[in-house]
Motif scaffolding. Structure first.
Motif, PDB file in Angstrom:
ATOM      1  N   VAL A   1       0.820  -1.204   0.000  1.00 17.58           N
ATOM      2  CA  VAL A   1       0.000   0.000   0.000  1.00 17.58           C
ATOM      3  C   VAL A   1       0.861   1.266   0.000  1.00 17.58           C
ATOM      4  CG1 VAL A   1      -0.193   0.093   2.520  1.00 17.58           C
ATOM      5  CG2 VAL A   1      -2.002   1.054   1.127  1.00 17.58           C
ATOM      6  N   VAL A   2       2.116   1.157   0.448  1.00 18.97           N
ATOM      7  CA  VAL A   2       2.962   2.358   0.514  1.00 18.97           C
ATOM      8  C   VAL A   2       3.710   2.594  -0.805  1.00 18.97           C
ATOM      9  CG1 VAL A   2       3.273   2.099   3.001  1.00 18.97           C
ATOM     10  CG2 VAL A   2       4.992   1.177   1.450  1.00 18.97           C
ATOM     11  N   LEU A   3       3.665   1.620  -1.727  1.00 20.44           N
ATOM     12  CA  LEU A   3       4.454   1.761  -2.960  1.00 20.44           C
ATOM     13  C   LEU A   3       4.048   2.970  -3.811  1.00 20.44           C
ATOM     14  CD1 LEU A   3       5.178  -1.843  -4.278  1.00 20.44           C
ATOM     15  CD2 LEU A   3       6.772  -0.131  -3.423  1.00 20.44           C
ATOM     16  N   PRO A   4       2.770   3.196  -4.060  1.00 16.81           N
ATOM     17  CA  PRO A   4       2.408   4.380  -4.866  1.00 16.81           C
ATOM     18  C   PRO A   4       2.933   5.673  -4.243  1.00 16.81           C
ATOM     19  CG  PRO A   4       0.536   2.917  -4.624  1.00 16.81           C
ATOM     20  CD  PRO A   4       1.601   2.394  -3.721  1.00 16.81           C
ATOM     21  N   LEU A   5       2.866   5.758  -2.930  1.00 20.97           N
ATOM     22  CA  LEU A   5       3.367   6.958  -2.249  1.00 20.97           C
ATOM     23  C   LEU A   5       4.861   7.129  -2.505  1.00 20.97           C
ATOM     24  CD1 LEU A   5       2.949   9.238  -0.059  1.00 20.97           C
ATOM     25  CD2 LEU A   5       3.710   7.533   1.614  1.00 20.97           C
ATOM     26  N   LEU A   6       5.605   6.014  -2.367  1.00 25.20           N
ATOM     27  CA  LEU A   6       7.053   6.099  -2.564  1.00 25.20           C
ATOM     28  C   LEU A   6       7.400   6.450  -4.015  1.00 25.20           C
ATOM     29  CD1 LEU A   6       8.359   3.101  -0.416  1.00 25.20           C
ATOM     30  CD2 LEU A   6       8.637   5.539   0.023  1.00 25.20           C
ATOM     31  N   ARG A   7       6.694   5.867  -4.949  1.00 17.50           N
ATOM     32  CA  ARG A   7       6.945   6.178  -6.367  1.00 17.50           C
ATOM     33  C   ARG A   7       6.753   7.672  -6.622  1.00 17.50           C
ATOM     34  NH1 ARG A   7       3.046   1.665  -7.835  1.00 17.50           N
ATOM     35  NH2 ARG A   7       4.314  -0.237  -7.760  1.00 17.50           N
ATOM     36  N   GLY A   8       5.652   8.178  -6.096  1.00 19.35           N
ATOM     37  CA  GLY A   8       5.330   9.583  -6.313  1.00 19.35           C
ATOM     38  C   GLY A   8       6.357  10.510  -5.684  1.00 19.35           C
ATOM     39  N   LEU A   9       6.749  10.211  -4.467  1.00 22.08           N
ATOM     40  CA  LEU A   9       7.701  11.079  -3.768  1.00 22.08           C
ATOM     41  C   LEU A   9       9.076  11.039  -4.436  1.00 22.08           C
ATOM     42  CD1 LEU A   9       6.759  10.429  -0.023  1.00 22.08           C
ATOM     43  CD2 LEU A   9       6.263  12.440  -1.416  1.00 22.08           C
ATOM     44  N   LEU A  10       9.471   9.831  -4.868  1.00 23.29           N
ATOM     45  CA  LEU A  10      10.767   9.734  -5.550  1.00 23.29           C
ATOM     46  C   LEU A  10      10.735  10.522  -6.867  1.00 23.29           C
ATOM     47  CD1 LEU A  10      11.718   5.989  -4.939  1.00 23.29           C
ATOM     48  CD2 LEU A  10      12.945   8.009  -4.108  1.00 23.29           C
ATOM     49  N   ALA A  11       9.646  10.356  -7.613  1.00 27.04           N
ATOM     50  CA  ALA A  11       9.528  11.082  -8.873  1.00 27.04           C
ATOM     51  C   ALA A  11       9.614  12.587  -8.627  1.00 27.04           C
ATOM     52  CB  ALA A  11       8.213  10.720  -9.549  1.00 27.04           C
TER      53      ALA A  11
END
Lengths: 390, 326
Positions: free
Chosen positions: A132-142
């Protein structure tokens, strides 16, 4: 008064007369409702910081800038251990993911943005039980990487640096790629997170605990009968009398775990990816802990009627806090802290570690030790408070 | 204290127990020799069960001492318990296990093992007449069979002292007789037995010695004959009436010469007559005549008349002022 009304009136009087049962029928739904309400509360939603680690092998000004931006982000709780420690933290569940910035990343990312080189790759190793945290991490890294690369390349803000999502299109693309992998050790194809393994661990713990509480209630009932008098009249020590009940309860509890996991393995394809002896040790310690909890219930309870409701409520709270119903990472931080003080938390953690987390036998040590500690505490209280002369 | 010709197997002295402000047992002493059955009598709340519980080591005594087969309970409770078989008032059986499995459990609790345990289980099953039901669960037994198995569980380790707390509660007459026969055989085999009951006829049949306690104290003790001597020459007169005896009738009967005591019973009147050996006593015939005259004068029909020697219950009422079941 008609016979019908007389019967209803009597039932109401009996219900109101039993103050403890009355209290429990009111307190239990309130407490359980409050627990679930606090998990999914939108009114006072607090941002739960996601614990992630960054391993910076680049050491460039750009990677330092990315690191600073991630650290400043309110959604993340950032740490920067070495690669092995970070990966270990994800495998054990203390970190959700580890981002590795490879050497040369900064220079290559800038060059890629200017069309002079291929895009470099960031490695994201994550805990697959918490996707569930993956989309958040992808977005923040981007967001943070793009911003840092753009600033370095052009000395200005990157698209999306105002908080909007970075655009993907012919005019702009991410200056890096993301390689996502599970942090778990995969010995065989198909290994990794298994929701069945977690669910069977949680439900196994719940029902072994409920069974142990029921055993305690049965002992309370037995104390009213000649059977208890006769057992006490035998030339047995108190330790023998109570210890035998703990032993039988623990053996039954272990048997329940073995059957539950046997079905999980045979029917649902659950695999013990870690250590089978470790799993058995956690099961045995959990069963022992549950049996001593049941004995403590028998020692502290005044009557079966008064004790049953309270004991079941405590059991359900322990199970909920242990993460058997809802994964504990969904809890508010204070509740996650509180959960660590429950034996159920360690039971579920230990079984997860030995099954889908694929951790070695040594990682069963801490859960087993904590569970045995709880068992010793419950057993000592039971011996101390058991009413022998009533 | 009852006199014994051999060294007592049970020697309980000056037992006392208080629960809060209530003195359950104030001062009770018992001695029981091998081959003796001691009947412990008393109304509800007299302290019988508490006394048994202290002897069995289940309830710590506030005062006094218990010695069983020369072993002081306070010195080594476990050693003392090895000599005891406890038959509790409530059934103490695992209903879903077979009769034999129940016996094996209680034998093992007392240290029996292997072939010796199996042999003892078979012996006591035969002793209580349940050998043919050894493999059946008590859940399928009648009340009397459960009682017999309950007693068997207390016998399986072959204790020298058997403590029986109302062992015939709720059993049919046939099973009661079977239990009596079993207890008589045990006594003949040299066991010491302590038996509490509400049923006077049981101790009149079984007991070698009697101890009557009330309000936690021994009020009388001795053999049945010795206790009856407390009411020498007294007779009982039981009169079945067509009508219920009211207080006015009781008062009138009590005032008659030669009537020592009069109580109402469901079926009529129960009288204890004054000592017939006294110089001015009217005797059984004279007393019966005046009572019948009174009843006739009041128009009360007498359906049946019977007389007998004063019973243990009369002694009990004379000592305690109340009936045993009060």
């Amino acid at each position: 008064m008609t016979a019908f009304l007389a019967l209803v009136h009597t039932d109401l009087l009996l219900y109101l007369h039993n103050r403890r049962a009355l209290l429990m029928s009111l307190v239990a739904p309130i407490l359980i409702g409050a627990f679930f309400g606090s998990l999914f509360n939108q009114r006072e939603a607090q941002v739960q910081q996601v614990p992630v680690a960054v391993v910076d092998l680049d050491g460039s000004a750009l990677s330092a800038q990315v690191l600073a931006a991630l650290r400043a982000d309110a959604a993340l709780k950032l740490s920067t251990p070495d690669a092995a420690t970070a990966l270990d933290g994800v495998r054990r569940g203390s970190l959700r993911a580890v981002v590795t910035v490879p050497a040369g990343f900064g220079a290559q990312a800038v060059a890629a943005l200017q069309g002079r080189a291929d895009k470099p790759q960031l490695a994201l190793a994550h805990d697959p039980s918490q996707n569930v945290v993956l989309p958040l991490l992808r977005g923040l890294l981007a967001q943070h990487v793009s911003q840092a690369v753009a600033q370095t390349a052009f000395g200005g803000a990157a698209p999306g640096s105002d908080g909007s999502a970075p655009r993907r299109g012919p005019e702009f693309s991410m200056p890096f790629t993301l390689q996502e992998t599970s942090a778990l050790v995969q010995k065989r194809a198909g290994d990794g997170y298994d929701s069945y393994a977690h669910a069977f661990a949680g439900m196994g713990v719940q029902f072994v605990l409920l069974m142990a509480v029921d055993t305690g209630i049965a002992l309370l009932l037995m104390r009213r009968t000649g059977l208890w008098q006769r057992l006490r009249a035998a030339p047995l020590s108190r330790l023998q009398l109570l210890g035998s009940r703990v032993a039988s309860g623990a053996v039954i509890g272990l048997g329940v775990f073995v059957v539950v996991f046997g079905v999980a393995i045979a029917v649902f394809g659950v695999r013990v990816q870690g250590s089978l002896p470790g799993l058995l040790a956690v099961m045995a310690a959990t069963a022992l802990c549950s049996a001593t909890l049941g004995l403590m219930v028998a020692a502290l309870g005044r009557s079966p009627e008064a004790t049953r409701g309270l004991a079941i409520l405590v059991t359900l709270l322990l199970v909920m806090l242990g993460g058997a119903w809802v994964p504990s990472f969904l809890f508010p931080p204070w509740l996650q802290t509180a959960a660590a003080w429950t034996p159920t938390h360690w039971a579920v953690q230990g079984m997860d570690a030995m099954t889908w987390r694929a951790l070695p036998l040594a990682d069963a040590g801490l859960p087993v030790a904590v569970l045995l500690g709880f068992a010793a505490l419950f057993g000592a209280v039971a011996l101390w408070r058991f009413p022998w002369n009533d | 204290m009852p006199s014994t010709t051999t060294a007592p197997l049970l020697d309980a002295r000056h037992l006392a127990k208080r629960y809060g402000t209530r003195q359950a047992v104030a001062d009770v002493s018992l001695q029981v020799a091998p081959g003796t059955l001691l009947g412990l009598l008393g109304p509800n709340g007299a302290g019988k069960s508490t006394t048994l519980s202290m002897i069995a080591g289940l309830t710590p005594a506030d005062g006094g001492s218990v010695t069983i087969a020369g072993q002081r309970q306070a010195d080594d409770p476990a050693a003392a318990r090895r000599h005891i078989g406890l038959v509790t008032q409530d059934l103490a059986l695992h209903d879903m296990l077979s009769a034999r499995r129940n016996l094996l459990l209680f034998g093992a609790l007392h240290g029996l093992r292997g072939a010796a345990l199996a042999q003892r289980a078979d012996v006591v099953l035969a002793q209580v007449g349940l050998a043919d039901r050894a493999g059946d669960a008590p859940a399928t037994f009648s009340g009397g069979m459960k009682r017999r198995l309950h007693i068997a569980c207390a016998l399986v380790h072959d204790p020298a002292l058997l403590l029986l707390d109302e062992p015939t509660a709720g059993v049919d007459p046939q099973s009661r007789l079977a239990i009596f026969g079993m207890l008589e055989a045990l006594r003949a085999a040299g066991k010491a037995l302590v038996y509490t009951t509400h049923h006077m006829e049981e101790v009149e049949r079984l007991a070698d010695q009697l101890v009557i306690i009330d309000h936690g104290r021994v009020v009388a003790e001795g053999t049945l004959a010795a206790l009856r001597q407390r009411l020498p020459g007294r007779q009982r007169l039981d009169i079945a009436l067509a009508a219920t005896a009211d207080e006015a009738l009781l008062a009138a009967v009590r005032s008659l010469p030669g009537v020592h005591q009069a109580d109402a019973r469901p079926e009529g009147l129960a009288l204890v007559l004054a000592d017939s050996t006294a110089p001015d006593a009217p005797g059984l015939a004279g007393c019966a005549a005046v009572v019948l005259a009174l009843l006739s004068a009041r128009g009360i029909t007498v359906q049946h008349l019977a007389s007998q020697r004063a019973t243990l219950e009369d002694v009990f009422i004379d000592l305690t002022g109340r009936q045993l079941r009060d």
